[in-house]
Every structure is written in structure tokens, then in C-alpha cells.
Design an enzyme around this catalytic site. Sequence first.
Site, PDB file in Angstrom:
ATOM      1  N   THR A  32       0.821  -1.092   0.029  1.00 58.56           N
ATOM      2  CA  THR A  32       0.008   0.077  -0.075  1.00 58.56           C
ATOM      3  C   THR A  32       0.975   1.160  -0.109  1.00 58.56           C
ATOM      4  OG1 THR A  32       0.094   0.386   2.399  1.00 58.56           O
ATOM      5  CG2 THR A  32      -1.688  -1.181   1.398  1.00 58.56           C
ATOM      6  N   THR A  35       4.628   2.328   0.956  1.00 57.68           N
ATOM      7  CA  THR A  35       5.638   1.185   0.872  1.00 57.68           C
ATOM      8  C   THR A  35       5.596   0.568  -0.695  1.00 57.68           C
ATOM      9  OG1 THR A  35       4.850   0.579   3.067  1.00 57.68           O
ATOM     10  CG2 THR A  35       5.622  -1.209   2.084  1.00 57.68           C
ATOM     11  N   VAL A  63      -9.304   4.101   4.466  1.00 58.68           N
ATOM     12  CA  VAL A  63      -9.828   2.727   4.056  1.00 58.68           C
ATOM     13  C   VAL A  63      -8.857   2.271   2.898  1.00 58.68           C
ATOM     14  CG1 VAL A  63     -11.602   1.407   3.285  1.00 58.68           C
ATOM     15  CG2 VAL A  63     -12.208   3.175   4.923  1.00 58.68           C
ATOM     16  N   THR A  65      -6.985  -1.396   3.521  1.00 61.70           N
ATOM     17  CA  THR A  65      -6.718  -2.954   3.749  1.00 61.70           C
ATOM     18  C   THR A  65      -8.079  -3.485   4.619  1.00 61.70           C
ATOM     19  OG1 THR A  65      -5.701  -2.358   5.603  1.00 61.70           O
ATOM     20  CG2 THR A  65      -4.372  -2.618   3.782  1.00 61.70           C
ATOM     21  N   LYS A 136      -3.735 -14.094  15.392  1.00 63.02           N
ATOM     22  CA  LYS A 136      -4.715 -14.852  15.657  1.00 63.02           C
ATOM     23  C   LYS A 136      -4.729 -16.129  14.976  1.00 63.02           C
ATOM     24  CE  LYS A 136      -9.649 -15.736  16.228  1.00 63.02           C
ATOM     25  NZ  LYS A 136     -11.159 -15.189  16.186  1.00 63.02           N
ATOM     26  N   ARG A 213      20.432  -8.427  35.097  1.00 60.35           N
ATOM     27  CA  ARG A 213      21.137  -9.801  35.508  1.00 60.35           C
ATOM     28  C   ARG A 213      19.936 -10.397  36.335  1.00 60.35           C
ATOM     29  NH1 ARG A 213      26.352  -8.262  38.367  1.00 60.35           N
ATOM     30  NH2 ARG A 213      25.097  -6.300  38.904  1.00 60.35           N
ATOM     31  N   HIS A 274      21.024   1.614  49.842  1.00 55.97           N
ATOM     32  CA  HIS A 274      19.584   0.911  50.114  1.00 55.97           C
ATOM     33  C   HIS A 274      18.506   1.696  50.024  1.00 55.97           C
ATOM     34  CE1 HIS A 274      21.987  -2.723  50.651  1.00 55.97           C
ATOM     35  NE2 HIS A 274      22.646  -2.471  51.435  1.00 55.97           N
ATOM     36  N   ARG A 437       8.587   6.872  65.718  1.00 57.34           N
ATOM     37  CA  ARG A 437       9.243   8.169  65.296  1.00 57.34           C
ATOM     38  C   ARG A 437      10.283   8.537  66.421  1.00 57.34           C
ATOM     39  NH1 ARG A 437       8.056  11.123  61.290  1.00 57.34           N
ATOM     40  NH2 ARG A 437       6.367   9.823  60.856  1.00 57.34           N
TER      41      ARG A 437
END
Length: 513
Positions: A32, A35, A63, A65, A136, A213, A274, A437
Site C-alpha cells: 500500500t 511502501t 480505508v 486494507t 490470531k 541480571r 539501600h 518516630r
Amino acid sequence: MPKRALISVSKKDGLVDFARFLVDKGVEILSTGGTYKLLKENSISVVEISAFTGFPEMLDGRVKTLHPKVHAGILNIRDNKNHRETMASHNLEDIDMVVVNLYPFEETISKENVSLDEAIENIDIGGPSMIRSAAKNFKFVTVVTDPEDYSRIINEINVKGGVSYDTRIDLARKAYSLTAFYDSMISNYFNKLLGVKFPEYATVSGRLKEIMRYGENPHQGSAFYVHPLIKEVSVSRSKQLQGKELSFNNIVDINSAFELLKEFDEPAVVIVKHNNPCGVAIGKELLEAYLLALECDPVSAFGGIVALNRTVDRSVAEEMKKLFLEVIIAPSFDNEATQILAEKKNLRLIETGEITKYRDPELDLKKVVGGFLLQDRDLHQLDDIRSLHVPTKRKPTDFEYKALDFAWKVVKHVKSNAIVYANDRQTIGIGAGQMSRVDSSKIAALKARKPINGLAMASDAFFPFRDSIDEAAERGIKAIIQPGGSIRDEEVIKACDEHDIAMVFTGIRHFKH
């Protein structure tokens, strides 16, 4: 081995060579728009989609495909007798490979001042429909959505004479991940456009940046994903200049350090270990800030993360080289600093680019088993500390106001319950993550390497009892900043007055769990 392929792509990298390979193997190509034009210009045999369907492209290409001949060709089950009879009775032909990637919606809405009309026109309809159909029916159809997979297909056809079942199902998996990611960007765009913070269906999307890792522990797998469309300077958008690969814990710590760093306009340094700061300081220059930050807790800084908000130069690099560090993150590193730090081959250097004031309005996510929580990021900053309510008899001095402001910026980024002791440019003691605290207050004092007498204290939440005030007074604290709002505020204020401590109420809590 596919006999017919439909190719319609926005990303055309490697396409010409891939299409030429398919044609050389006897594959008929349908295509199309742009492309089709590209393949024709490169002398590749190709059939325009309108010639295949017998129906012209229309509505400005919306519209083309979306046609029964296309979707029947993709979706029919090749070993289903009824499907084959239906295909024959309507003179329909199989499409065995679908090579499609999508309109550049992400790139479009990333542009400044993009209009709603432009965004909508870059929402792909036919592409996702074909991808989903092909995925699918992966038992019979190969769906290719990523140019990176062209070489994989080429190699497999050359070796095996076709595309295997295992490859087809894996490509289908990848295809559905792409369409889900694409739809999530569109959904989030409309939510943002309409100011919908918490939609009926929340999606969390990301693009894989790196397989780690391992996770927090060696028995846990992990990967790093980056949200699309995030423009804020952050660990997600940073670039690694040297050193071994980052770990899961490195990234978590880097993020904590860098987000705290953003609180400061002055030359600033944050050291994290940390996931909690163990040293924070500002200075007239970066070297001064680094030395002050390190002074707070040099033992904890060993093996830590250092974040800096200015270009790292030779003087700072030479000092940091003296200590074992895991990661250094900064806007940039000059040539001399890079050469000095390159001698420590495992040390990771992370470059972010200039830190700006922009903060992305993305939501903060916390995962729980079976679901997740979304909330606003805690981006609150004090506009003018001197305008805040002072309930005590004594008002803070100029020095104390500066120290309180500095401590308040830091305590926001310490795990609750959080207590920070500080002067006007340096943390002196940090107490993090305690159930009580008052225990955080004691730990902050225990960690202090310099006298606390005359300093400021910040608490991320109100004091439920006066015990923390008495503890602070015993250590010589002279000014306190906290949210206020406890049913025992009067008791706490009275304690401050007894000890001649000035106290400021912010009205804002900074829990960090």
C-alpha cells in the site's frame, strides 16, 4: 513457506532487502501507499492492494486494507474444509505473511503543540486490524511487526525452507504486545487530553530497555521498562557511559538519589545506600557539596550511589575515585573526569543531560499482589518557608529557617518514619524507616558524626507524642519543621516552648513507604 505477503510499514528500515529476499524466494508481495512506492522505486515486483481487492483506496487512505479479501486471506483456517470451500466460492486467496508496523502515533504526540486532528490522523486502524488477524491465525500466517525480525525470518527460511511454528507463535506474542502498547498510548493520550486521572481501565505500558541480571535478589528475574512519552530528565532517559551493566537495585537507588537531587538549584550532591539518602549537601561549588555530603556518613557511602547536579570535573572525580562507589549519575562529565573515572572499570557512569524544572505529570504506581495503586507523584515544594505557621513562642532565626528548609527537602525522600538533622547546607544525621518516630530520632542522632547542638530537625509526619521533642532537645536541636495536625499538637508545642525550640508547621505530610 509463505506464498503471498502483505507489506505495509511506517518504519522502512531494512525493508527493501527483506522484500527482495521474499521475491527471490517466489513470494508474491502486496502493498500500500508509501511502501508500494518504495518497493517499485527499487525495482521489486509488487501488487498494489487496490489491484488485489478490486476496490480503490478511499477517504484519504483511511480505508485500504479493511476489506474482506484481505482479512479472509489472513484469517481462514487452512485445514478447515468449510473455510476452504468458502474461500474458493468467493474466489479468495491466502495471505501467508503480514509485515506491518504502525503509524507513528508516539512520535506525533511527542511533538510540541501537536493538534488533536494531527494526533487522530496518526491513529492506525488498518494496521492493528491486520496484525491482530495474522497473530490470531499464527498456525498458518507469519506476522512481522519489528524490522529487527527480518534477519530472523531470512535465516529460518534459508535453513528450514519456511517459518517454523515456534517462530510464528513467538511473533504473534510479540505482535499482541505491540498492539496493546499502541492502544495504551492512545488511551492515555485521551485521558490526559480530557483530564481523566483515574480512568475506568488503567493500563501500564513500557518499552523494554534492558534485561537485568536479576531482581532485588539473585533468585528473582527482572527487566527495566521505560514509559513512552516521558520528557522529564530521569534515570529512564539517561545514558550509561561506562561500567558493568546496572542491576535492579542500582536503578532503584539511582532514581531515589536523582529525584532528591532535583529539590536543589544550588550545586548539590546526594549519596544513597539501600534506597535511603545517607548524605546530602549543597555548596558554592560541586566539590564542596560532595565533601560535605560524604562527611555525613562515609561508612554507609561505601558502595553507594552518588548523584550530582552539575558537570563532574577533575577535582570532584579525583575525590570520588578514592571511594568504592557503585554508580555516579550527573548531567555530564568533562573529559578529564571521564579519564580519571575510567580507571575504575566496573564503576558505572550515568549521564542525564541538563536537569530542568519540568516534572512529568505521570502517576506513581505501587504494585500489590493482584493489583496496583496509582497516585499523584509527591512533587510538593515549599514556596516560602517564612510564610508558614509558627505555633511556638520563639520564631526561627535566619540560620534556622535555612536549615529547616534544607532538612525539609531531604526528609521528603527518606523512608518513613523519617527524621533528618541538618544545618543550612548539610545533613548531619538521618533516621529512616523505623516503626517508631522516636526511634528514628535516636538513630539520626546515633548516625551523626558532628555535634547536633543548634541544628534543625525535620519530620516527615506529625509527632504523636512529645517524646521525640524531648529526645531532640536533649541532643541540642533548636528548630523543628513538621506537618502538624496531631491531636496532641498542643502537647508537642508545649514541649518545644519548655525547651526553647522554634517549630514550623507545614500542613503537608511526606510519607514515603
